[in-house]
Design a protein around this motif. Structure first.
Motif, mmCIF file in Angstrom:
data_model
loop_
_atom_site.group_PDB
_atom_site.id
_atom_site.type_symbol
_atom_site.label_atom_id
_atom_site.label_comp_id
_atom_site.label_asym_id
_atom_site.label_seq_id
_atom_site.Cartn_x
_atom_site.Cartn_y
_atom_site.Cartn_z
ATOM 1 N N SER A 100 -5.450 -1.691 4.717
ATOM 2 C CA SER A 100 -4.073 -1.238 5.194
ATOM 3 C C SER A 100 -3.105 -1.603 3.934
ATOM 4 O O SER A 100 -2.294 -0.940 3.527
ATOM 5 C CB SER A 100 -3.678 -1.915 6.267
ATOM 6 O OG SER A 100 -4.313 -1.769 7.508
ATOM 7 N N CYS A 104 -0.882 0.944 1.846
ATOM 8 C CA CYS A 104 0.459 1.001 1.772
ATOM 9 C C CYS A 104 1.015 0.907 0.394
ATOM 10 O O CYS A 104 1.957 1.561 -0.029
ATOM 11 C CB CYS A 104 0.926 -0.319 2.572
ATOM 12 S SG CYS A 104 0.829 0.005 4.406
ATOM 13 N N GLU A 108 3.890 3.244 -1.382
ATOM 14 C CA GLU A 108 4.964 2.764 -1.828
ATOM 15 C C GLU A 108 5.229 2.871 -3.376
ATOM 16 O O GLU A 108 6.416 3.095 -3.663
ATOM 17 C CB GLU A 108 5.116 1.242 -1.573
ATOM 18 C CG GLU A 108 5.144 0.938 0.037
ATOM 19 C CD GLU A 108 5.000 -0.495 0.242
ATOM 20 O OE1 GLU A 108 4.711 -1.195 -0.690
ATOM 21 O OE2 GLU A 108 5.417 -0.997 1.248
ATOM 22 N N PRO A 136 4.295 3.468 4.819
ATOM 23 C CA PRO A 136 3.610 2.552 5.204
ATOM 24 C C PRO A 136 3.492 2.164 6.714
ATOM 25 O O PRO A 136 2.430 1.601 7.351
ATOM 26 C CB PRO A 136 4.178 1.372 4.411
ATOM 27 C CG PRO A 136 4.925 2.062 3.316
ATOM 28 C CD PRO A 136 5.141 3.423 3.747
#
Length: 401
Positions: A100, A104, A108, A136
């Motif tokens: 994860s 993310c 980002e 995210p």
């Protein structure tokens, strides 16, 4: 080769409307490719119609595995392996949240515009719902593995129609083989592939049977995993962890639970992903990371400052345990729970650890799956079983079929 953009519209429509049996029939892993007009390529792309790991390794990694190297033989093309865990775990993640976190970070930083991942439906915590995450928050909503067959590739049309050029796809071996086969049809400038090792998925009904057969509280299970201590770990809604020894599982009841696709799969380690994150080759509590190529290293570099890492290790000898497990599985042997716990404690102390545990798990599943294919699809055996799997299986004495 013809691009997806040049497939006539009437062929796209026909593919989309088709509800006929899947081309792979009972071996279909429901990867989602056949839910799109990319079904046009299924005979070449499907892992169960056209096993092509060696060719696609060359395409994805620029090289092939060295079958004389044990690490290559078992774990595929790779530049590096390590054990890792996040310094600050993500709350609610299945492990510490490395997958994860990478996804993310890539969103980002604008490295990718979307992430193919799997949330669950509102109605059912275990029913997979593939999405193309753009934030995210959407990625974090997909944390925790879904132990059921999942049509991840059903979102491929969304990607093409969106005009997206940079994509991260998270998936398991059969999905990634199909994706690699059609990736040059998606109109992407860059595809990143983050894989997880995968073995023994089930249908939703099969999952329910497994939970009800194995757990004391099947309705409160949040996730589970077959772990390196030779126990199945069930995490429950209240945070408690229930541990059930492998050797105490009701094998007779559970032999028909696993999907035929999983019983005929030889890509446990997700050979075609750029970067693989799992647990099978790491000490308990750590994740096993396999960097397969420069793209995988680029992904890992994004989060290295957030990780504790240590070298991979290997201890013990798997061979006797694997050889003994073959007839035990064949006969559906289930030990009384007291004996199963005792055996689990003994094996945990003296059994295989680290990479040797990973090899134990691969050997156990490859011998079982080889026998399954030989029994149920003998006409496919020679072409379907990769050379690396044949070499691994050849170490063991198998029952006559």
């Amino acid at each position: 080769m013809t691009s997806a953009h040049s497939i006539p519209k009437h062929k796209k429509a026909k593919a989309l409307k088709s509800s006929s049996p899947r081309p792979a029939k009972e071996l279909c892993s429901e990867c989602g490719l056949c839910d799109t007009y990319y079904i046009h390529y299924v005979k070449e792309a499907c892992a169960f119609l056209n096993q092509q790991i060696a060719e696609l390794e060359q395409q994805a990694h620029g090289g092939s595995r060295n079958l004389d190297s044990e690490d290559d033989l078992y774990f595929g093309v790779h530049q590096n392996m390590m054990a890792a865990r996040k310094k600050q775990p993500i709350p609610g993640a299945q492990w510490t949240g490395i997958v994860s976190t990478i996804a993310c970070e890539m969103l980002e930083r604008g490295i990718v515009e979307g992430v193919v991942c799997v949330q669950n439906t509102k109605e059912d915590r275990f029913q997979p719902m593939p999405i193309v995450a753009r934030t995210p928050e959407e990625v974090l909503a997909a944390r925790v593995n879904k132990p059921t067959l999942s049509p991840n590739l059903s979102v491929l049309e969304q990607i093409e129609h969106s005009g997206m050029k940079r994509l991260l796809a998270i998936g398991v071996g059969c999905q990634i083989q199909a994706l690699r086969s059609v990736q040059d049809k998606l109109g992407l400038e860059k595809l990143y592939v983050l894989g997880t090792p995968c073995v023994d998925n089930v249908t939703r009904a099969g999952l329910q049977k497994f939970l009800e057969t194995t757990s004391k509280s099947p309705d409160t299970v949040v996730h589970y995993e077959f772990m390196q201590d030779f126990k199945v770990h069930f995490k429950h809604e209240d945070g408690s962890v229930e541990k059930v020894p492998f050797f105490g599982l009701n094998t007779k009841k559970l032999k028909d639970v696993f999907a035929p696709s999983c019983l005929s799969c030889f890509d446990y380690v997700n050979s075609l992903a750029d970067l693989v994150v799992g647990y099978m080759g790491a000490p308990f509590g750590w994740q096993w990371i396999v960097v397969r190529n420069d793209t995988g290293q680029e992904m890992l570099d994004l989060v290295m400052d957030k990780l504790d890492t240590e070298p991979v290790m290997s201890r013990g000898d798997r061979h006797q345990a694997v050889q003994q497990s073959i007839p035990a599985y064949e006969k559906g042997v289930t030990l009384p729970m007291w004996a199963a716990k005792l055996m689990g404690v003994a094996i945990e102390k003296i059994g295989p650890k680290g990479l040797e545990y990973a090899r134990f798990s691969i050997d156990s599943h490859f011998t079982r799956n080889y026998l399954y294919v030989k029994r149920h699809h003998p006409e496919k055996l020679e072409a379907h079983v990769p050379e690396f799997a044949k070499r691994i299986v050849s170490q063991y004495k198998l029952p006559e079929v």
